[in-house]
Design an enzyme around this catalytic site. Structure first.
Site, short mmCIF file in Angstrom:
data_model
loop_
_atom_site.label_atom_id
_atom_site.label_comp_id
_atom_site.label_asym_id
_atom_site.label_seq_id
_atom_site.Cartn_x
_atom_site.Cartn_y
_atom_site.Cartn_z
N CYS A 59 0.87 -1.30 -0.12
CA CYS A 59 0.05 0.08 -0.12
C CYS A 59 0.62 1.20 0.14
O CYS A 59 0.20 2.26 -0.03
CB CYS A 59 -0.97 0.17 1.39
SG CYS A 59 -2.10 -1.22 1.25
N CYS A 85 5.83 8.07 3.07
CA CYS A 85 5.85 9.29 2.66
C CYS A 85 6.63 10.19 3.78
O CYS A 85 6.67 9.92 4.85
CB CYS A 85 4.63 10.15 1.95
SG CYS A 85 3.36 10.08 3.30
N CYS A 128 -1.74 8.53 7.70
CA CYS A 128 -0.50 8.42 8.22
C CYS A 128 -0.64 8.42 9.68
O CYS A 128 0.41 7.62 10.30
CB CYS A 128 0.68 9.45 7.64
SG CYS A 128 0.89 9.63 5.90
#
Length: 270
Positions: A35, A60, A104
């Site tokens: 993912c 990220c 996140c």
């Protein structure tokens, strides 16, 4: 382009507590490389206090920043206090995350939960949590809260749900579940006669559609209604736009389905 706070930028450029802990008392994981994001967190615990925490992450900048700030939030805290931390607390500590990046902070929270489950054992961890089913992980909104927004506060669309309790305002992965609850609990308006049905369609076209099309010097006219087939004519710049079909199906039709009847089919008349 997403806007990031100074804290997010700082923790991404100079992350704290990166690495692993040898002989860690608890290890938790979340996410999956398939993912795009994966996090592993290590905890050292002494007499119920988290004395050290480190992380390894692949993802990220927001994932790195969320993991970094989380370790700082929990070091020196008791397990009892750490259990109260939510993914929203992580995002708030970073002075906010873009909605598209709220997942996140969810990953950080899930890794922490997994570590505590690892520390106490499955049975103890489950007994320490409540039984509420969480629908929106980004903002920790339960199924019960969404149903309450529908039944007690009259929410009829995902946008209205979001205005009430933020559900669906993050990564949007929960939107299908929210729509299922709306389908189940929203009382359908089956009392409209033919005239009322047409008037409601016309009102949505005037209030929700015309203004948006007018921004590009376009317009729309209601031509006819036959059953649930709604015939419209695009005017102005919209009449010659190459994306007219996309506009009708992805915008006009969706507005009418959402605010009038989900079975509506929009057809263009030249």
């Amino acid at each position: 382009m997403w806007e990031y706070s100074d804290k997010v930028k700082e923790h991404y450029k100079n992350p704290k507590n990166v690495g692993s802990i040898e002989n860690a008392d608890a290890i938790g994981e979340a996410g999956a490389l398939a993912c795009g994001d994966k996090l592993k967190i290590y905890l050292k615990i002494d007499n119920g206090i988290i004395t050290d925490a480190k992380f390894q992450t692949f993802g990220c900048g927001s994932a790195v920043a969320s993991s970094s700030i989380l370790t700082e939030m929990i070091i020196g805290k008791s397990i009892q206090d750490v259990r109260k931390i939510t993914n929203k607390d992580i995002a708030d500590e970073l002075d906010g995350l873009p909605p598209e990046k709220m997942h996140c902070s969810v990953m950080g929270h899930e890794a922490l939960e997994d570590a505590l489950k690892n520390y106490f054992g499955e049975e103890n961890k489950q007994s320490a949590t409540n039984d509420k089913k969480i629908i929106c992980n980004c903002f920790g909104v339960s199924e019960e809260e969404i149903i309450k927004a529908i039944v007690e506060k009259g929410a009829k669309t995902p946008e209205q749900i979001k205005e009430i309790n933020y559900a669906g305002g993050g990564c949007t992965r929960c939107i299908p579940s929210i729509k299922m609850l709306l389908d189940k609990y929203v009382k359908k308006d089956s009392t409209l006669n033919a005239v009322q049905f047409i008037l409601k369609i016309n009102k949505v076209l005037e209030t929700n559609v015309a203004g948006e099309l007018g921004k590009d010097s376009g317009g729309i006219e209601l031509v006819n209604v036959e059953g649930k087939n709604v015939y419209v004519k695009l005017t102005g710049t919209c009449s010659s736009c190459q994306n007219a079909t996309v506009t009708l199906k992805n915008f006009v039709e969706k507005q009418l389905q959402e605010h009038v009847d989900e079975g509506i089919n929009v057809i263009e008349v030249k």
